[in-house]
Design a protein around this motif. Structure first.
Motif, PDB file in Angstrom:
ATOM      1  N   ASP A 169       0.835  -1.210   0.000  1.00 33.32           N
ATOM      2  CA  ASP A 169       0.000   0.000   0.000  1.00 33.32           C
ATOM      3  C   ASP A 169       0.872   1.262   0.000  1.00 33.32           C
ATOM      4  O   ASP A 169       0.764   2.116   0.870  1.00 33.32           O
ATOM      5  CB  ASP A 169      -0.927   0.005   1.218  1.00 33.32           C
ATOM      6  N   THR A 170       1.745   1.381  -1.014  1.00 34.31           N
ATOM      7  CA  THR A 170       2.622   2.551  -1.149  1.00 34.31           C
ATOM      8  C   THR A 170       2.652   3.001  -2.611  1.00 34.31           C
ATOM      9  O   THR A 170       2.382   2.217  -3.530  1.00 34.31           O
ATOM     10  CB  THR A 170       4.061   2.244  -0.699  1.00 34.31           C
ATOM     11  N   THR A 171       2.992   4.261  -2.787  1.00 27.81           N
ATOM     12  CA  THR A 171       3.157   4.847  -4.117  1.00 27.81           C
ATOM     13  C   THR A 171       4.456   5.636  -4.136  1.00 27.81           C
ATOM     14  O   THR A 171       4.665   6.501  -3.276  1.00 27.81           O
ATOM     15  CB  THR A 171       1.986   5.785  -4.474  1.00 27.81           C
ATOM     16  N   SER A 172       5.319   5.332  -5.088  1.00 25.88           N
ATOM     17  CA  SER A 172       6.571   6.068  -5.246  1.00 25.88           C
ATOM     18  C   SER A 172       6.428   7.028  -6.416  1.00 25.88           C
ATOM     19  O   SER A 172       6.022   6.619  -7.514  1.00 25.88           O
ATOM     20  CB  SER A 172       7.740   5.110  -5.489  1.00 25.88           C
ATOM     21  N   VAL A 173       6.751   8.283  -6.179  1.00 25.19           N
ATOM     22  CA  VAL A 173       6.583   9.311  -7.205  1.00 25.19           C
ATOM     23  C   VAL A 173       7.816  10.200  -7.268  1.00 25.19           C
ATOM     24  O   VAL A 173       8.596  10.294  -6.308  1.00 25.19           O
ATOM     25  CB  VAL A 173       5.343  10.189  -6.928  1.00 25.19           C
ATOM     26  N   ASN A 174       7.989  10.829  -8.408  1.00 24.21           N
ATOM     27  CA  ASN A 174       8.982  11.877  -8.596  1.00 24.21           C
ATOM     28  C   ASN A 174       8.220  13.178  -8.827  1.00 24.21           C
ATOM     29  O   ASN A 174       7.335  13.224  -9.686  1.00 24.21           O
ATOM     30  CB  ASN A 174       9.895  11.548  -9.775  1.00 24.21           C
ATOM     31  N   VAL A 175       8.574  14.212  -8.060  1.00 30.23           N
ATOM     32  CA  VAL A 175       7.816  15.459  -8.084  1.00 30.23           C
ATOM     33  C   VAL A 175       8.734  16.615  -8.457  1.00 30.23           C
ATOM     34  O   VAL A 175       9.821  16.760  -7.901  1.00 30.23           O
ATOM     35  CB  VAL A 175       7.163  15.747  -6.711  1.00 30.23           C
ATOM     36  N   ARG A 176       8.292  17.429  -9.397  1.00 27.37           N
ATOM     37  CA  ARG A 176       8.959  18.681  -9.743  1.00 27.37           C
ATOM     38  C   ARG A 176       7.993  19.825  -9.492  1.00 27.37           C
ATOM     39  O   ARG A 176       6.849  19.774  -9.944  1.00 27.37           O
ATOM     40  CB  ARG A 176       9.411  18.667 -11.205  1.00 27.37           C
ATOM     41  N   TYR A 177       8.467  20.836  -8.777  1.00 25.75           N
ATOM     42  CA  TYR A 177       7.578  21.928  -8.394  1.00 25.75           C
ATOM     43  C   TYR A 177       8.393  23.165  -8.060  1.00 25.75           C
ATOM     44  O   TYR A 177       9.629  23.113  -7.948  1.00 25.75           O
ATOM     45  CB  TYR A 177       6.746  21.527  -7.170  1.00 25.75           C
ATOM     46  N   ASN A 178       7.697  24.281  -7.923  1.00 30.57           N
ATOM     47  CA  ASN A 178       8.301  25.525  -7.473  1.00 30.57           C
ATOM     48  C   ASN A 178       7.975  25.719  -5.999  1.00 30.57           C
ATOM     49  O   ASN A 178       6.797  25.693  -5.612  1.00 30.57           O
ATOM     50  CB  ASN A 178       7.780  26.724  -8.279  1.00 30.57           C
ATOM     51  N   SER A 179       9.009  25.888  -5.191  1.00 31.55           N
ATOM     52  CA  SER A 179       8.793  26.074  -3.759  1.00 31.55           C
ATOM     53  C   SER A 179       8.069  27.382  -3.502  1.00 31.55           C
ATOM     54  O   SER A 179       8.231  28.360  -4.257  1.00 31.55           O
ATOM     55  CB  SER A 179      10.132  26.067  -3.018  1.00 31.55           C
ATOM     56  N   PRO A 180       7.241  27.437  -2.453  1.00 27.92           N
ATOM     57  CA  PRO A 180       6.511  28.674  -2.147  1.00 27.92           C
ATOM     58  C   PRO A 180       7.467  29.828  -1.864  1.00 27.92           C
ATOM     59  O   PRO A 180       8.584  29.631  -1.371  1.00 27.92           O
ATOM     60  CB  PRO A 180       5.695  28.298  -0.894  1.00 27.92           C
ATOM     61  N   ARG A 181       7.040  31.022  -2.214  1.00 27.56           N
ATOM     62  CA  ARG A 181       7.845  32.207  -1.937  1.00 27.56           C
ATOM     63  C   ARG A 181       7.927  32.450  -0.436  1.00 27.56           C
ATOM     64  O   ARG A 181       6.920  32.368   0.269  1.00 27.56           O
ATOM     65  CB  ARG A 181       7.262  33.438  -2.630  1.00 27.56           C
ATOM     66  N   VAL A 182       9.124  32.761   0.036  1.00 30.83           N
ATOM     67  CA  VAL A 182       9.316  33.051   1.451  1.00 30.83           C
ATOM     68  C   VAL A 182       8.950  34.510   1.701  1.00 30.83           C
ATOM     69  O   VAL A 182       9.473  35.400   1.018  1.00 30.83           O
ATOM     70  CB  VAL A 182      10.779  32.796   1.872  1.00 30.83           C
ATOM     71  N   PRO A 183       8.050  34.789   2.648  1.00 34.86           N
ATOM     72  CA  PRO A 183       7.691  36.191   2.914  1.00 34.86           C
ATOM     73  C   PRO A 183       8.868  36.990   3.429  1.00 34.86           C
ATOM     74  O   PRO A 183       9.746  36.460   4.109  1.00 34.86           O
ATOM     75  CB  PRO A 183       6.583  36.070   3.982  1.00 34.86           C
ATOM     76  N   ARG A 184       8.896  38.254   3.071  1.00 39.65           N
ATOM     77  CA  ARG A 184       9.983  39.110   3.513  1.00 39.65           C
ATOM     78  C   ARG A 184       9.942  39.313   5.024  1.00 39.65           C
ATOM     79  O   ARG A 184       8.884  39.346   5.640  1.00 39.65           O
ATOM     80  CB  ARG A 184       9.893  40.474   2.819  1.00 39.65           C
ATOM     81  N   ARG A 185      11.123  39.446   5.582  1.00 35.20           N
ATOM     82  CA  ARG A 185      11.196  39.668   7.021  1.00 35.20           C
ATOM     83  C   ARG A 185      10.723  41.067   7.373  1.00 35.20           C
ATOM     84  O   ARG A 185      10.794  41.991   6.573  1.00 35.20           O
ATOM     85  CB  ARG A 185      12.640  39.492   7.507  1.00 35.20           C
ATOM     86  N   ALA A 186      10.257  41.189   8.593  1.00 37.22           N
ATOM     87  CA  ALA A 186       9.790  42.494   9.060  1.00 37.22           C
ATOM     88  C   ALA A 186      10.953  43.466   9.158  1.00 37.22           C
ATOM     89  O   ALA A 186      12.115  43.082   9.277  1.00 37.22           O
ATOM     90  CB  ALA A 186       9.109  42.349  10.421  1.00 37.22           C
ATOM     91  N   ASN A 187      10.653  44.748   9.089  1.00 37.84           N
ATOM     92  CA  ASN A 187      11.673  45.782   9.179  1.00 37.84           C
ATOM     93  C   ASN A 187      12.359  45.710  10.540  1.00 37.84           C
ATOM     94  O   ASN A 187      11.700  45.716  11.581  1.00 37.84           O
ATOM     95  CB  ASN A 187      11.008  47.154   8.997  1.00 37.84           C
ATOM     96  N   PRO A 188      13.709  45.621  10.570  1.00 33.69           N
ATOM     97  CA  PRO A 188      14.397  45.519  11.862  1.00 33.69           C
ATOM     98  C   PRO A 188      14.146  46.697  12.784  1.00 33.69           C
ATOM     99  O   PRO A 188      14.257  46.584  13.994  1.00 33.69           O
ATOM    100  CB  PRO A 188      15.883  45.458  11.464  1.00 33.69           C
ATOM    101  N   SER A 189      13.774  47.862  12.210  1.00 35.40           N
ATOM    102  CA  SER A 189      13.538  49.035  13.044  1.00 35.40           C
ATOM    103  C   SER A 189      12.198  48.994  13.745  1.00 35.40           C
ATOM    104  O   SER A 189      11.921  49.800  14.634  1.00 35.40           O
ATOM    105  CB  SER A 189      13.628  50.308  12.186  1.00 35.40           C
TER     106      SER A 189
END
Length: 213
Positions: A169-189
């Protein structure tokens, strides 16, 4: 004297390709050494063929033999095969030309520059590839697509089924995708948010992890 200049240019080019471009990105010393070795070997053979009466057909045959050698050591990526062919091309260009010309120097530089650009981590850096084994035998493509995208947190993934095992009961797959964009960090000030009531527990846990490391 001109042959010494050709050899120097070839060694400079393969040194940049192997130790300034490839090794800092992939960290495989064995392949970096292999690129230099195959380049110098091809350079030597090409220079001998160029200085003798051996026909050019034999030289092209040599290139064909080298190009179909199957690498039986450790598994290598397709991008690393491109470095092999680049090392071959640099050695052949330098060896066959015999003397340095603007065209040969330009072609050698072109090979190094193009490989360094197309293999740059900044180019298509969101593109990812994964091999997964799912704990369910998916016979419906839509369900498989949904399960994989939920697992990886992505959209519009290209899923290729490698095997479906109905017994385990298993399925082996190969996946190609674009990783989600990482949100910008908050302003250090920006002033920090006041700690909540459980901040002491979080600080304690973090401190423990740092001690263990």
């Amino acid at each position: 004297m001109s042959q010494l200049i050709v050899i120097a240019i070839d060694l400079l080019a393969i040194g940049l390709l192997a130790f300034a471009v490839y090794y800092p990105r992939h960290r495989r010393r064995d392949l970096a050494v292999a690129f230099v070795g195959i380049n110098v070997g091809v350079l030597a053979v090409a220079m001998v063929l160029g200085s003798s009466t051996i026909s050019a057909g034999l030289g092209l045959g040599l290139f064909g033999v080298l190009s179909i050698i199957r690498l039986r050591s450790r598994e290598i990526e397709q991008s690393e095969i491109a470095y092999y062919f680049a090392a071959l091309a640099i050695g052949l260009i330098a060896g066959i030309s015999g003397s340095i010309t603007w065209l040969s120097a330009l072609l050698i530089a072109l090979v190094v520059i193009v490989i360094s650009i197309v293999d740059s981590p900044q180019l298509l850096r969101r593109s990812q590839e994964r091999s997964l084994t799912l704990d369910r035998a998916y016979l419906n493509d839509a369900e498989l697509q949904t399960a994989v995208e939920e697992l990886l947190g992505c959209e519009n993934a290209t899923v290729t089924v490698r095997s479906i095992d109905l017994v385990s009961d298993t399925t082996s797959v190969n996946v190609r995708y674009n990783s989600p964009r990482v949100p910008r960090r908050a302003n250090p000030s920006t002033p920090a948010t006041p700690p909540t009531t459980n901040s002491a527990t979080i600080t304690s846990a973090t401190g423990t992890l740092q001690v263990q490391r």
